[in-house]
Design a protein around this motif. Structure first.
Motif, PDB file in Angstrom:
ATOM      1  N   ASN A 115      83.552  15.808  41.899  1.00 41.04           N
ATOM      2  CA  ASN A 115      83.842  17.091  42.525  1.00 41.04           C
ATOM      3  C   ASN A 115      85.146  17.694  42.016  1.00 41.04           C
ATOM      4  OD1 ASN A 115      84.902  18.560  45.449  1.00 41.04           O
ATOM      5  ND2 ASN A 115      82.890  19.070  44.632  1.00 41.04           N
ATOM      6  N   ASP A 116      86.152  16.854  41.815  1.00 36.51           N
ATOM      7  CA  ASP A 116      87.440  17.340  41.287  1.00 36.51           C
ATOM      8  C   ASP A 116      87.265  17.898  39.878  1.00 36.51           C
ATOM      9  OD1 ASP A 116      88.786  16.670  43.577  1.00 36.51           O
ATOM     10  OD2 ASP A 116      89.455  14.717  42.853  1.00 36.51           O
ATOM     11  N   LEU A 132      70.336  28.145  47.701  1.00 38.86           N
ATOM     12  CA  LEU A 132      70.883  26.817  47.439  1.00 38.86           C
ATOM     13  C   LEU A 132      69.766  25.802  47.233  1.00 38.86           C
ATOM     14  CD1 LEU A 132      73.353  24.949  47.255  1.00 38.86           C
ATOM     15  CD2 LEU A 132      73.250  24.701  49.738  1.00 38.86           C
ATOM     16  N   LEU A 133      68.720  25.904  48.041  1.00 43.67           N
ATOM     17  CA  LEU A 133      67.583  25.003  47.940  1.00 43.67           C
ATOM     18  C   LEU A 133      66.927  25.097  46.566  1.00 43.67           C
ATOM     19  CD1 LEU A 133      65.842  23.024  49.666  1.00 43.67           C
ATOM     20  CD2 LEU A 133      64.388  24.990  50.205  1.00 43.67           C
ATOM     21  N   ASN A 158      78.532  31.767  47.146  1.00 41.74           N
ATOM     22  CA  ASN A 158      78.058  32.516  48.320  1.00 41.74           C
ATOM     23  C   ASN A 158      76.522  32.496  48.431  1.00 41.74           C
ATOM     24  OD1 ASN A 158      80.764  33.407  48.961  1.00 41.74           O
ATOM     25  ND2 ASN A 158      80.567  34.870  47.270  1.00 41.74           N
ATOM     26  N   LEU A 159      75.965  31.308  48.347  1.00 38.02           N
ATOM     27  CA  LEU A 159      74.510  31.158  48.369  1.00 38.02           C
ATOM     28  C   LEU A 159      74.000  30.996  49.799  1.00 38.02           C
ATOM     29  CD1 LEU A 159      74.188  28.538  45.468  1.00 38.02           C
ATOM     30  CD2 LEU A 159      73.935  31.021  45.283  1.00 38.02           C
ATOM     31  N   ASN A 160      72.873  31.634  50.085  1.00 39.42           N
ATOM     32  CA  ASN A 160      72.228  31.361  51.367  1.00 39.42           C
ATOM     33  C   ASN A 160      71.400  30.086  51.222  1.00 39.42           C
ATOM     34  OD1 ASN A 160      69.644  31.994  50.237  1.00 39.42           O
ATOM     35  ND2 ASN A 160      69.974  34.182  50.676  1.00 39.42           N
ATOM     36  N   LYS A 200      78.327  21.436  48.914  1.00 38.10           N
ATOM     37  CA  LYS A 200      79.237  22.344  49.632  1.00 38.10           C
ATOM     38  C   LYS A 200      79.959  23.267  48.655  1.00 38.10           C
ATOM     39  CE  LYS A 200      83.069  22.268  52.953  1.00 38.10           C
ATOM     40  NZ  LYS A 200      84.025  21.409  53.710  1.00 38.10           N
ATOM     41  N   PHE A 201      80.363  22.724  47.509  1.00 41.22           N
ATOM     42  CA  PHE A 201      81.049  23.528  46.485  1.00 41.22           C
ATOM     43  C   PHE A 201      80.141  24.646  45.973  1.00 41.22           C
ATOM     44  CE2 PHE A 201      81.596  24.273  41.906  1.00 41.22           C
ATOM     45  CZ  PHE A 201      82.887  24.769  41.881  1.00 41.22           C
TER      46      PHE A 201
END
Length: 389
Positions: free
Chosen positions: A277-278, A261-262, A255-257, A248-249
């Protein structure tokens, strides 16, 4: 010691048993009795109550013999005791059986001593258990020597669990979801804890990755999982929560489609998925603030990080120190962004190479800086040419 039973009650005529008491000063000349069931009585009449130690005297000679054997084998007993002290209080230790088993597989005495020193629980495994586990590993590895090398590097990977059924089920499951023997070999070599995971845990991660694959429009989940695991063998020992947060990050920050992202998470972004994640967010925020303070736009920062995701693995202090080191030597921020791998080198390497290059007459502010991240052999050859020229 006997405890007589009188009239359906367990009693004792001596104060030693504390069950029946004479109490003239409270109850006159009468006797009073407390009825106990045999179950309660037997719980209360315990060796611990009377301070009796059962096996210590018998076990001490065995413990001394064990320690003597381990010393003879070259084991660092002090290290072993610090790591897993409880092992030395167990019965049924089989250090000689372990030694003979590993010798038969090609391990040297030095390697065996090192394994026990670092992971003494190994001596609690039976020959039968070891043989079964070894056979299961051999369904993945091509030789005994390969397994010995893994044990030498990480003894915990083999001896941590004795649940061979769980190991067998994990191997079958991972084969069933499309992983090849080569993939499993990589897992066993790099992330052997995968096979100590419960089967349910591995299933949860695989099912999660299959869902991600389909949600991003990829029609072959097995291919997707193979690619991610081959790029990042540690993925199966992460939590689905962490991996989900990192995906998600990546999508929201850059701003990946779905297609972009894949490609990213099947390639250079696969390792990123295991980060806290932090930690990832904190480091990215620091990178953005530091580079923007040096004149970069947010778009340039995003492009820079996407081209070199490894930069997010650098902690705040380390990243800032490397940038400062390069800037102090008149290397521009645009040069750094165009050649991000210079940040792979340690600060000491950067400083020493910059000094050597400057002394050789190399102008870093106008020349290519990629040689700051070259291998030592390649760099030395270049430096030699500069000094000769």
């Amino acid at each position: 010691m006997s405890i007589p039973k009188v009239g359906g009650y367990w009693t004792s005529l001596g104060p030693r048993y504390l069950l029946c008491m004479r109490s003239n000063f409270l109850f006159g000349s009468g006797w009073w009795m407390i009825q106990f069931s045999s179950q309660i009585l037997f719980k209360s009449v315990s060796l611990r109550l009377f301070g009796v130690k059962c096996d210590n005297e018998d076990s001490e000679p065995l413990k001394d013999k064990l320690l003597s054997n381990l010393f003879t084998m070259g084991v660092d007993v002090d290290m072993a005791k610090k790591r897993q002290p409880g092992v030395f209080n167990r019965m049924g230790i089989s250090e000689q059986d372990l030694k003979m088993f590993l010798l038969s597989k090609g391990a040297s005495k030095e390697v065996i001593a090192s394994i026990i020193s670092r992971y003494p629980r190994a001596i609690t495994r039976t020959t039968e258990n070891l043989s079964k586990r070894w056979d299961l590993w051999r369904t993945i590895m091509t030789s005994d020597l390969e397994i010995v090398n893994i044990l030498e590097r990480s003894p915990e990977s083999f001896f941590r669990s004795k649940n061979n059924l769980n190991l067998e089920n994990n191997i079958k499951f991972l084969y069933s979801v499309g992983l090849t023997r080569k993939c499993l070999c990589r897992l066993l070599t790099s992330a052997p804890r995968t096979f100590s995971n419960s089967l349910d845990l591995n299933k949860q991660m695989v099912e999660f990755l299959q869902e991600v694959c389909l949600s991003l429009g990829h029609s072959d989940p097995k291919d997707f999982i193979r690619k991610i695991i081959f790029k990042n063998p540690f993925i199966l020992i992460q939590s689905t929560k962490r991996v989900k947060a990192n995906i998600k990050f990546l999508q929201s920050t850059f701003n990946l489609n779905n297609e972009e992202l894949l490609v990213l998470i099947c390639g250079r972004g696969a390792e990123f998925l295991e980060l806290s994640n932090d930690y990832a967010k904190r480091n990215y925020t620091n990178i953005k603030e530091r580079l923007c303070s040096l004149g970069c736009t947010e778009e340039e920062v995003q492009k820079f990080v996407l081209s070199y995701l490894d930069v997010i693995f650098l902690g705040e202090k380390k990243f800032n120190a490397k940038i400062d080191c390069l800037i102090e030597e008149k290397i521009s921020i645009s040069q750094i962004i165009e050649n991000p791998r210079v940040l792979d080198s340690s600060i000491s390497t950067l400083k020493s190479r910059i000094k050597e290059l400057v002394n050789a007459g190399y102008n870093l502010s106008t020349s290519n800086i990629t040689l700051l991240s070259w291998s030592q052999k390649r760099y030395k050859a270049k430096l030699k040419k500069l000094n000769i020229g």
